[in-house]
Design a protein around this motif. Sequence first.
Motif, PDB file in Angstrom:
ATOM      1  N   TRP A  30       0.839  -1.188   0.000  1.00  0.00           N
ATOM      2  CA  TRP A  30       0.000   0.000   0.000  1.00  0.00           C
ATOM      3  C   TRP A  30       0.873   1.236   0.000  1.00  0.00           C
ATOM      4  CZ3 TRP A  30      -1.034  -2.048   5.368  1.00  0.00           C
ATOM      5  CH2 TRP A  30      -1.647  -3.285   5.332  1.00  0.00           C
ATOM      6  N   TYR A  31       0.239   2.370  -0.246  1.00  0.00           N
ATOM      7  CA  TYR A  31       0.911   3.663  -0.152  1.00  0.00           C
ATOM      8  C   TYR A  31      -0.077   4.672   0.418  1.00  0.00           C
ATOM      9  CZ  TYR A  31      -1.610   5.183  -4.345  1.00  0.00           C
ATOM     10  OH  TYR A  31      -2.586   5.527  -5.233  1.00  0.00           O
ATOM     11  N   ASP A  32       0.442   5.768   0.920  1.00  0.00           N
ATOM     12  CA  ASP A  32      -0.412   6.838   1.426  1.00  0.00           C
ATOM     13  C   ASP A  32      -0.680   7.815   0.290  1.00  0.00           C
ATOM     14  OD1 ASP A  32      -0.565   5.842   3.997  1.00  0.00           O
ATOM     15  OD2 ASP A  32       1.186   6.948   4.691  1.00  0.00           O
ATOM     16  N   GLU A  34      -1.897  11.168  -1.330  1.00  0.00           N
ATOM     17  CA  GLU A  34      -1.864  12.540  -0.808  1.00  0.00           C
ATOM     18  C   GLU A  34      -2.655  13.485  -1.697  1.00  0.00           C
ATOM     19  OE1 GLU A  34       2.248  13.624  -0.449  1.00  0.00           O
ATOM     20  OE2 GLU A  34       2.576  12.297   1.245  1.00  0.00           O
ATOM     21  N   LYS A  40      -2.129  13.627   3.679  1.00  0.00           N
ATOM     22  CA  LYS A  40      -2.576  12.251   3.487  1.00  0.00           C
ATOM     23  C   LYS A  40      -4.092  12.219   3.350  1.00  0.00           C
ATOM     24  CE  LYS A  40      -2.854   7.746   5.658  1.00  0.00           C
ATOM     25  NZ  LYS A  40      -2.575   6.913   6.800  1.00  0.00           N
ATOM     26  N   GLU A  42      -5.750   9.030   2.099  1.00  0.00           N
ATOM     27  CA  GLU A  42      -6.143   7.666   2.415  1.00  0.00           C
ATOM     28  C   GLU A  42      -4.966   6.730   2.174  1.00  0.00           C
ATOM     29  OE1 GLU A  42      -9.146   6.272  -0.266  1.00  0.00           O
ATOM     30  OE2 GLU A  42      -7.944   6.730  -2.023  1.00  0.00           O
ATOM     31  N   THR A  43      -5.082   5.541   2.705  1.00  0.00           N
ATOM     32  CA  THR A  43      -4.146   4.482   2.371  1.00  0.00           C
ATOM     33  C   THR A  43      -4.746   3.744   1.197  1.00  0.00           C
ATOM     34  OG1 THR A  43      -3.452   4.304   4.669  1.00  0.00           O
ATOM     35  CG2 THR A  43      -2.969   2.435   3.235  1.00  0.00           C
ATOM     36  N   SER A  46      -1.210  -0.454  -3.694  1.00  0.00           N
ATOM     37  CA  SER A  46      -0.158  -0.180  -4.661  1.00  0.00           C
ATOM     38  C   SER A  46       0.040  -1.382  -5.594  1.00  0.00           C
ATOM     39  CB  SER A  46       1.138   0.121  -3.900  1.00  0.00           C
ATOM     40  OG  SER A  46       2.213   0.239  -4.771  1.00  0.00           O
TER      41      SER A  46
END
Length: 161
Positions: A30-32, A34, A40, A42-43, A46
């Motif tokens: 996953w990634y945050d 922006e 940020k 949401e998560t 990825s």
Amino acid sequence: ALIETLMQQLLAWHTADDKPLSLIAIDTEWYDAESPEGQKIETALSTIQLAYADNVSELSSQDDPNLIHTFVVDLTVQQPEYMQKARELIRWILYTNNLVVLGFAVGHDVHMLRDFVTEQLLPTTLQASQSPILDLQLISACGNFSTLPGLKASAARFSEI
């Protein structure tokens, strides 16, 4: 085109030889995400990594009947058609009969994947036929869920079996 080939290969593998069950291993990254201001939002997913053993595929050699296939699917591609195919692939993994999903500490992974594939569907449409999910961390815990074992301890436990 590659994601369609992967889907065709998985369908052929799953239906080959009328086997009663198929097992597929998953992991996600996953990634945050922006906002343009750098905050940020949401998560987000990825990638999803997939692996399955194939003992009937034409790709397998006579010397290696348990060839393991591995794939990494990028879930950050900004092409609607590709993302629709990625959703179809993940929906197939999560909601196919006779398919067992294997992972380690997959609770959050499964939650993220379900959100990813159901954002255009009503979740109740899919719940009835959900694939069983085996979490190796929970199995390794042997009922002691107060302190879950890490990957190293779980791998050691399963290598003893």
